[in-house]
Every structure is written in C-alpha cells, then in structure tokens.
Design a protein around this motif. Sequence first.
Motif, PDB file in Angstrom:
ATOM      1  N   ARG A  19      85.050   5.582  39.444  1.00 45.27           N
ATOM      2  CA  ARG A  19      83.881   5.662  40.333  1.00 45.27           C
ATOM      3  C   ARG A  19      84.102   6.701  41.421  1.00 45.27           C
ATOM      4  NH1 ARG A  19      84.183  -0.088  41.140  1.00 45.27           N
ATOM      5  NH2 ARG A  19      83.567  -0.985  39.169  1.00 45.27           N
ATOM      6  N   TYR A  20      85.316   6.674  41.997  1.00 44.36           N
ATOM      7  CA  TYR A  20      85.658   7.647  43.035  1.00 44.36           C
ATOM      8  C   TYR A  20      85.577   9.069  42.475  1.00 44.36           C
ATOM      9  CZ  TYR A  20      88.665  10.584  45.892  1.00 44.36           C
ATOM     10  OH  TYR A  20      89.165  11.621  46.624  1.00 44.36           O
ATOM     11  N   GLU A  23      81.915  10.156  41.963  1.00 46.71           N
ATOM     12  CA  GLU A  23      81.260  10.505  43.232  1.00 46.71           C
ATOM     13  C   GLU A  23      81.770  11.847  43.758  1.00 46.71           C
ATOM     14  OE1 GLU A  23      78.627   9.042  44.596  1.00 46.71           O
ATOM     15  OE2 GLU A  23      78.693   7.811  42.792  1.00 46.71           O
ATOM     16  N   LYS A  26      80.125  14.581  41.667  1.00 49.28           N
ATOM     17  CA  LYS A  26      78.719  14.720  42.039  1.00 49.28           C
ATOM     18  C   LYS A  26      78.585  15.476  43.356  1.00 49.28           C
ATOM     19  CE  LYS A  26      76.689  10.714  39.711  1.00 49.28           C
ATOM     20  NZ  LYS A  26      76.005   9.420  39.938  1.00 49.28           N
ATOM     21  N   SER A  27      79.482  15.197  44.280  1.00 49.34           N
ATOM     22  CA  SER A  27      79.464  15.895  45.564  1.00 49.34           C
ATOM     23  C   SER A  27      79.728  17.387  45.362  1.00 49.34           C
ATOM     24  CB  SER A  27      80.518  15.279  46.485  1.00 49.34           C
ATOM     25  OG  SER A  27      80.615  16.003  47.677  1.00 49.34           O
TER      26      SER A  27
END
Length: 55
Positions: A19-20, A23, A26-27
């Motif tokens: 998950r990290y 994210e 995506k950033s």
Amino acid sequence: MFLPFCAPPSAESRRQYQRYKLEMMKSWRDSLETRLAALNAAISTVEQQVSQEGE
C-alpha cells in the motif's frame, strides 16, 4: 534459534508495504503529470511565438 529480524514478513506487513509503495508511485505519477503539463504549456507558448514571428 532464529532472530526476530530474520523472520519472513507477515502477510499484513507485506500488504502495508505494498500500500505504501502504491501511494508513493501514485505521488510520483501525479508530480510527473504536473511537470509534463507545464512543459507542454511552455512548448505551446514558444511554438506560438515562433509562428507569430514568421508572419
């Protein structure tokens, strides 16, 4: 005897890491999209200026 830091990661900690990582990627993508949009706008502006000078 196994040391705790040598144990394989649990399924939950692997999910948290995934998950990290998602994210973070995506950033990065959002940042690159913003930079690309700015670059496209700059290119368009220069192209317009060049075509106006040619007239």
